[in-house]
Every structure is written in structure tokens, then in C-alpha cells.
Design a protein around this motif. Structure first.
Motif, mmCIF file in Angstrom:
data_model
loop_
_atom_site.group_PDB
_atom_site.id
_atom_site.type_symbol
_atom_site.label_atom_id
_atom_site.label_comp_id
_atom_site.label_asym_id
_atom_site.label_seq_id
_atom_site.Cartn_x
_atom_site.Cartn_y
_atom_site.Cartn_z
ATOM 1 N N ALA A 148 0.951 67.950 19.771
ATOM 2 C CA ALA A 148 1.638 66.832 20.435
ATOM 3 C C ALA A 148 1.008 66.519 21.789
ATOM 4 O O ALA A 148 0.842 65.347 22.145
ATOM 5 N N ALA A 149 0.632 67.546 22.514
ATOM 6 C CA ALA A 149 0.042 67.336 23.842
ATOM 7 C C ALA A 149 -1.293 66.599 23.760
ATOM 8 O O ALA A 149 -1.643 65.842 24.666
ATOM 9 N N ALA A 150 -2.015 66.793 22.671
ATOM 10 C CA ALA A 150 -3.329 66.164 22.519
ATOM 11 C C ALA A 150 -3.277 64.832 21.763
ATOM 12 O O ALA A 150 -4.257 64.104 21.737
ATOM 13 N N PHE A 151 -2.137 64.522 21.179
ATOM 14 C CA PHE A 151 -2.014 63.308 20.361
ATOM 15 C C PHE A 151 -1.895 62.082 21.246
ATOM 16 O O PHE A 151 -0.943 61.919 22.000
ATOM 17 N N GLU A 152 -2.911 61.227 21.175
ATOM 18 C CA GLU A 152 -2.932 59.984 21.946
ATOM 19 C C GLU A 152 -3.295 58.844 20.995
ATOM 20 O O GLU A 152 -4.460 58.469 20.884
ATOM 21 N N PRO A 153 -2.286 58.303 20.310
ATOM 22 C CA PRO A 153 -2.586 57.226 19.366
ATOM 23 C C PRO A 153 -3.040 55.963 20.085
ATOM 24 O O PRO A 153 -2.742 55.758 21.264
ATOM 25 N N ASP A 154 -3.749 55.135 19.367
ATOM 26 C CA ASP A 154 -4.180 53.853 19.907
ATOM 27 C C ASP A 154 -2.930 53.033 20.238
ATOM 28 O O ASP A 154 -2.097 52.793 19.354
ATOM 29 N N PRO A 155 -2.757 52.628 21.500
ATOM 30 C CA PRO A 155 -1.547 51.894 21.880
ATOM 31 C C PRO A 155 -1.350 50.594 21.089
ATOM 32 O O PRO A 155 -0.226 50.236 20.749
ATOM 33 N N GLY A 156 -2.430 49.919 20.769
ATOM 34 C CA GLY A 156 -2.332 48.681 20.001
ATOM 35 C C GLY A 156 -1.827 48.921 18.587
ATOM 36 O O GLY A 156 -1.010 48.160 18.065
#
Length: 91
Positions: free
Chosen positions: A68-76
Motif C-alpha cells: 500500500a505504501a508503494a502503490f501510486e496509481p495513475d491519478p488520471g
């Protein structure tokens, strides 16, 4: 609504994540799909921006803390899923 899927870009992954790409994508997809259903079920007129934030929080809640800490989905892309939820609720 279609079930969203998570695909990781191999160019953005380190060696360990590259070896685990398939299982990571499966876990992230499962958490995002669960979050999508949960947010959709509890939708009460929130904006697309609010729904996107709820999706992110719900998805991260369904993951191991390190993932979860590393999960950075594309905001778009996350916003597109949120917009689909809002549009589905307001045909």
C-alpha cells in the motif's frame, strides 16, 4: 460497471517487483475491484474527486501495508474509474 484492472509498467519496477509483477498486478487489481464495489455500494452523491480519494484509500486498505505504501496509481486512470462510478449512479 466494468471491473478495473491494474497493469504495472515494467520500466518503473525494480528487479524484485519485476519478478513478482504478475502476482502484484493480481493483488492490486483485486484490491481495486473490491474498493470499486465498496465505494459504488456506499455512493451518496460525492464528487468525482472525492470518489477517487475514497477509491485510493479503500484500495490501500485492502493491501499489505508495504505494498500500500508503494502503490501510486495513475491519478488520471483512478479519476476515470471514479467518474464511471459517479456516471453509473447518475445515468
Amino acid at each position: 460497471m466494468n471491473s478495473p484492472r491494474v497493469k504495472l509498467n515494467p520500466a518503473d519496477l525494480g528487479p524484485v517487483a519485476t519478478k513478482l509483477q504478475g502476482p502484484l498486478e493480481s493483488q492490486l487489481t483485486s484490491a481495486l475491484q473490491h474498493a470499486t464495489h465498496a465505494v459504488e455500494d456506499h455512493y451518496a452523491g460525492e464528487s468525482v474527486t472525492e470518489v477517487a480519494q475514497e477509491l485510493l484509500e479503500e484500495t490501500k486498505d485492502g493491501l499489505h501495508p508495504d505494498i500500500a505504501a508503494a502503490f501510486e496509481p495513475d491519478p488520471g486512470q483512478l479519476r476515470a474509474v471514479a467518474a464511471a462510478i459517479v456516471d453509473h449512479q447518475h445515468p
